[in-house]
Scaffold this active site. Structure first.
Site, PDB file in Angstrom:
ATOM      1  N   LYS A 170       0.940  -1.267  -0.232  1.00  0.00           N
ATOM      2  CA  LYS A 170       0.079   0.025  -0.012  1.00  0.00           C
ATOM      3  C   LYS A 170       0.839   1.168   0.057  1.00  0.00           C
ATOM      4  CE  LYS A 170      -1.904   2.776   3.000  1.00  0.00           C
ATOM      5  NZ  LYS A 170      -2.192   3.942   2.227  1.00  0.00           N
ATOM      6  N   GLU A 228      10.358   1.592  10.112  1.00  0.00           N
ATOM      7  CA  GLU A 228      11.341   2.827   9.727  1.00  0.00           C
ATOM      8  C   GLU A 228      10.374   3.800  10.230  1.00  0.00           C
ATOM      9  OE1 GLU A 228      14.521   2.513   9.342  1.00  0.00           O
ATOM     10  OE2 GLU A 228      14.525   0.293   8.493  1.00  0.00           O
ATOM     11  N   CYS A 278      13.425  11.791   5.644  1.00  0.00           N
ATOM     12  CA  CYS A 278      13.399  11.486   7.051  1.00  0.00           C
ATOM     13  C   CYS A 278      14.823  11.525   7.771  1.00  0.00           C
ATOM     14  CB  CYS A 278      12.961   9.865   7.319  1.00  0.00           C
ATOM     15  SG  CYS A 278      14.042   8.963   6.160  1.00  0.00           S
ATOM     16  N   GLU A 285       9.312  16.020  15.811  1.00  0.00           N
ATOM     17  CA  GLU A 285       9.482  16.076  14.138  1.00  0.00           C
ATOM     18  C   GLU A 285       8.532  17.057  13.690  1.00  0.00           C
ATOM     19  OE1 GLU A 285       8.322  12.618  11.755  1.00  0.00           O
ATOM     20  OE2 GLU A 285      10.298  12.642  11.032  1.00  0.00           O
TER      21      GLU A 285
HETATM   22  P1  NAD Z   1       1.871   7.947   8.147  1.00  0.00           P
HETATM   23  O1  NAD Z   1       2.528   7.175   9.347  1.00  0.00           O
HETATM   24  O2  NAD Z   1       0.795   8.935   8.399  1.00  0.00           O
HETATM   25  O3  NAD Z   1       1.699   7.055   6.897  1.00  0.00           O
HETATM   26  C1  NAD Z   1       2.519   6.060   6.346  1.00  0.00           C
HETATM   27  C2  NAD Z   1       1.765   4.948   5.533  1.00  0.00           C
HETATM   28  O4  NAD Z   1       1.027   4.480   6.773  1.00  0.00           O
HETATM   29  C3  NAD Z   1       0.851   5.550   4.587  1.00  0.00           C
HETATM   30  O5  NAD Z   1       0.733   4.562   3.633  1.00  0.00           O
HETATM   31  C4  NAD Z   1      -0.422   5.457   5.759  1.00  0.00           C
HETATM   32  O6  NAD Z   1      -1.800   5.253   4.714  1.00  0.00           O
HETATM   33  C5  NAD Z   1      -0.355   4.389   6.429  1.00  0.00           C
HETATM   34  N1  NAD Z   1      -1.323   4.180   7.375  1.00  0.00           N
HETATM   35  C6  NAD Z   1      -1.778   5.256   8.319  1.00  0.00           C
HETATM   36  N2  NAD Z   1      -2.299   4.718   9.334  1.00  0.00           N
HETATM   37  C7  NAD Z   1      -2.284   3.488   9.096  1.00  0.00           C
HETATM   38  C8  NAD Z   1      -2.809   2.144  10.022  1.00  0.00           C
HETATM   39  N3  NAD Z   1      -3.570   2.421  11.003  1.00  0.00           N
HETATM   40  N4  NAD Z   1      -2.161   0.918   9.816  1.00  0.00           N
HETATM   41  C9  NAD Z   1      -1.575   0.756   8.749  1.00  0.00           C
HETATM   42  N5  NAD Z   1      -1.189   1.790   7.833  1.00  0.00           N
HETATM   43  C10 NAD Z   1      -1.529   2.835   8.253  1.00  0.00           C
HETATM   44  O7  NAD Z   1       3.282   8.745   7.658  1.00  0.00           O
HETATM   45  P2  NAD Z   1       3.370   9.697   6.463  1.00  0.00           P
HETATM   46  O8  NAD Z   1       3.094  11.214   6.942  1.00  0.00           O
HETATM   47  O9  NAD Z   1       3.003   9.139   5.304  1.00  0.00           O
HETATM   48  O10 NAD Z   1       5.049   9.925   6.300  1.00  0.00           O
HETATM   49  C11 NAD Z   1       5.938  10.840   6.974  1.00  0.00           C
HETATM   50  C12 NAD Z   1       6.606  10.222   8.080  1.00  0.00           C
HETATM   51  O11 NAD Z   1       7.335   9.136   7.683  1.00  0.00           O
HETATM   52  C13 NAD Z   1       7.633  11.121   9.111  1.00  0.00           C
HETATM   53  O12 NAD Z   1       7.159  10.455  10.343  1.00  0.00           O
HETATM   54  C14 NAD Z   1       8.832  10.538   8.469  1.00  0.00           C
HETATM   55  O13 NAD Z   1       9.979  10.734   9.405  1.00  0.00           O
HETATM   56  C15 NAD Z   1       8.644   9.040   8.303  1.00  0.00           C
HETATM   57  N6  NAD Z   1       9.506   8.229   7.404  1.00  0.00           N
HETATM   58  C16 NAD Z   1      10.321   7.648   7.999  1.00  0.00           C
HETATM   59  C17 NAD Z   1      11.449   6.951   7.062  1.00  0.00           C
HETATM   60  C18 NAD Z   1      12.567   5.967   7.610  1.00  0.00           C
HETATM   61  O14 NAD Z   1      13.212   5.449   6.835  1.00  0.00           O
HETATM   62  N7  NAD Z   1      12.770   5.943   8.855  1.00  0.00           N
HETATM   63  C19 NAD Z   1      11.577   7.302   5.775  1.00  0.00           C
HETATM   64  C20 NAD Z   1      10.512   8.048   5.449  1.00  0.00           C
HETATM   65  C21 NAD Z   1       9.579   8.696   6.297  1.00  0.00           C
END
Ligand code: NAD
Length: 481
Positions: free
Chosen positions: A173, A248, A282, A384
C-alpha cells in the site's frame, strides 16, 4: 480526470466500493486524479491472490526471479522522464530531484536486489565430528509493505524489491497522499511479465487498507515506513499476532558542526540536508549545532544562502524548493513555527507561506525557515516537524553537544563535520543514531544497514539485512556419528 486502479492478481481494477478519494497536485493546490477508496474487501482479494501465487513464486529459481526483477528495473529506467513528472506532480517535489534521486533510486532498488539475491548465502555450523548444522533461509509467505509520501516510489520499491527477490509475494500500500507512481509501477510489472498475484497494490487510506493488511491473519510479515505514532499502532496490532515486523519511523536528526570543518563543503551540504525535498526526508538534519567560534559566521552565511533558494514551480529548473505535500501538512509546519516563536525562538528567515504568482499561486509553498535562540529541550527541538524548518544552536563542548544530540526520543540519522578523525570516530561511537555521516550527508551504499534506534524504528533495511528480514531461518542439524 485519471482514475488510479488497484493491481490485484495481475489485473488493474477498481475498488469494490467504487468510491474514490481526491488526489491533489500540491504544486497547484488542485485535484488532478482519483484514488480508489479501497477497504478490507480489496485487501482480502489481494491477500488471496498473493497466497495463491506464493507456492510457485517461492519455488521459482532465483535466477528466473532475478531476471524479472531486473526487467522491472530496466523499465523504470526507460520510463524515467514520465515517472519523474508523475512523482513531481503528485508530491510537489522539484522535477530535478525526482529525476536525479527518486526515480533512479527506485530502479537501483530493483537492480540491487535482483542481483543481490544471486549472492545471498546461509550459514553452516560444524560440531566437529558429531554433527553439522546448516541454515535454510526460506521466504515467509505474503509480505505486507506500507510506505509514506515523502519519497513515494523510492521507499515503496525499497521494500517490494527485496521481498519479491527473496521469494515472497507482496500486498503493498503506497501512501494515499502520493499514489501515482505506485500505480505506474503496476503497469510496468505487467509489462515485465511478473506472474499474477506475486505483487498486489491496494490503494486507499491507512486506517482502512493499511490496517486490514496489518491485521490480516495470512500476512505474517509487515514492513512499514512512516510516522512513529502509526508505527506504534501497527506494532500494537501485529505483535500479539507474532508477525515479523520492520518499522522505519520518524526522526529529529542532529547536524554537529565543529569549527575545524571544511567550511564550504559543510555549508553547501547543510543547505541540502536542511531543505532538500522541502525538508521532507526522514534523514534531513533539522537541529543544527555549531561550535561557538564559527556560530556567527555560519549563521550569517547560512541565512544568506538560504534566502537565495528559489521557491516555486517544481517543474522550473531554477526552483530549488518545491511545494510541501499537502495543505494539512503545510498548516502543521506553520503551527510549529508559531510554537517556536512562543518558545522564545527568533525566525532568521522564512517562517511563512511563500507567495507564488500565476498558475502555482494556490500551491502549498513555504519559505525555507531558520530559527535561533531555542533551548535544546523545547518542543520545537524535540518533535518532528518534517518540513523546511531548521533550528541553529551554538555549543562549546563535545560532551555538551552529544547530550543535546541524544536528547530526543528519536535516533535515525546524524551528520558530523570536523577534520579531526579521532573526534569524528568518538562522536560516531557515542551518538544514538542508526546512521552517522561524517563530512557528508545522504551518501548511500545500498549494502549498508539502514534504520534507526529508539522511537525511530525497529530492525534494519538494506543489503542482506533486508533478506534476513524477508526470510525465515530454519536450522537443520544432521548427526554424523
Ligand atoms: P504515516 O504514518 O501517516 O503514513 C505512512 C503509511 O502508513 C501510509 O501509507 C498510510 O496510509 C499508512 N497508515 C496510516 N495509518 C495506518 C494504520 N492504522 N495501519 C496501517 N497503515 C497505516 O506517515 P507519512 O505522513 O506518510 O510519512 C511521514 C513520516 O514517515 C515521517 O514521520 C517520516 O519521518 C517518516 N519516514 C521515515 C523513514 C525512515 O526510513 N525511517 C523514511 C521516510 C519517512
Amino acid at each position: 480526470m485519471q482514475k488510479i486502479k488497484n493491481y490485484i492478481n495481475g489485473e488493474l481494477k477498481e475498488s469494490i466500493s467504487l468510491q474514490y478519494i481526491d488526489n491533489i497536485d500540491p504544486s497547484r493546490g488542485k485535484v488532478y486524479s482519483f484514488i480508489p477508496d479501497s477497504d478490507e474487501r480489496d485487501v482480502e482479494l489481494a491477500v488471496a491472490a498473493a497466497k495463491a501465487a506464493f507456492p510457485e513464486w517461492s519455488l521459482t529459481p532465483k535466477e528466473k526471479r532475478s531476471k524479472i526483477i531486473l526487467k522491472i528495473a530496466a523499465l523504470i529506467e526507460e520510463n524515467l522522464e514520465a515517472l519523474a513528472q508523475a512523482e513531481s506532480i503528485d508530491n510537489g517535489k522539484t522535477l530535478a530531484l525526482a529525476k536525479t534521486v527518486d526515480i533512479p533510486r527506485a530502479a537501483s532498488n530493483f537492480h540491487f536486489y535482483g542481483t543481490a539475491i544471486l549472492h545471498y548465502a546461509a550459514h553452516a555450523h560444524s560440531m566437529e565430528d558429531t554433527a553439522i548444522n546448516y541454515t535454510l533461509r526460506q521466504p515467509v509467505g505474503v509480505a505486507g509493505c506500507i510506505s509514506p509520501w515523502n519519497l513515494p516510489l523510492y521507499l515503496f520499491t525499497w521494500k517490494i524489491a527485496p521481498a519479491l527477490a527473496a521469494g515472497n509475494c507482496v500486498v503493498a500500500k503506497p501512501s494515499e497522499v502520493t499514489p501515482m507512481t505506485a500505480y505506474l509501477l503496476s503497469e510496468l510489472c505487467i509489462k515485465a511479465g511478473l506472474p499474477k498475484g506475486v505483487l498486489n497494490i491496494v490503494h486507499g487510506y491507512g486506517h482502512k487498507v493499511g490496517n486490514a493488511i496489518v491485521a490480516h491473519k495470512d500476512v505474517p510479515l509487515i514492513s512499514f515506513t512512516g510516522g512513529t505514532k502509526t508505527g506504534a499502532h501497527i506494532a500494537g496490532v501485529a505483535a500479539p499476532m507474532f508477525k515479523k515486523l520492520s518499522l522505519e519511523l520518524g526522526g529529529k536528526n542532529p547536524n554537529i558542526i565543529f569549527a575545524d570543518c571544511d567550511y564550504e563543503k559543510m555549508l553547501s551540504t547543510t543547505i541540502h540536508s536542511s531543505f532538500s525535498n522541502q525538508g521532507q526526508i526522514c534523514l534531513c538534519g533539522s537541529r543544527i549545532f555549531i561550535e561557538r567560534p564559527i556560530y556567527e559566521k555560519f549563521k550569517n552565511d547560512f541565512v544568506e544562502r538560504t534566502k537565495k533558494l528559489e521557491v516555486g514551480n517544481p517543474f522550473d529548473e531554477k526552483s530549488k524548493v518545491g511545494a510541501v505535500v499537502s495543505k494539512p501538512h503545510m498548516e502543521k509546519i506553520l503551527t510549529y513555527v508559531d510554537l517556536a516563536k512562543q518558545e522564545g525562538g527568533t525566525v532568521l528567515c522564512g517562517g511563512k507561506r511563500a507567495t507564488i504568482t500565476g498558475e502555482f499561486s494556490e500551491g502549498y509553498y513555504l519559505e525555507p525557515t531558520i530559527i535561533e535562540g531555542l533551548a535544546y529541550d523545547c518542543r520545537t527541538n524535540q518533535e518532528e516537524i518534517f518540513g523546511p524548518v531548521v533550528t541553529i544552536m551554538p555549543f562549546d563542548k563535545e560532551e555538551e553537544v552529544l547530550m543535546y544530540a541524544n536528547s530526543t526520543i528519536y535516533g535515525l540519522a546524524s551528520s558530523v563535520w570536523t577534520q579531526d578523525i579521532t573526534k569524528a570516530h568518538r562522536i560516531a561511537q557515542n551518538i544514538h543514531a542508526g546512521i552517522v555521516w561524517i563530512n557528508c550527508w545522504l551518501l548511500r551504499d545500498l549494502r549498508t544497514p539502514f534504520g534507526g534506534v529508539k522511537s525511530s524504528g525497529v530492525g534494519r533495511e538494506g543489503g542482506f539485512e533486508a533478506f534476513d528480514f524477508f526470510t525465515e531461518p530454519k536450522n537443520v542439524c544432521i548427526k554424523i556419528k
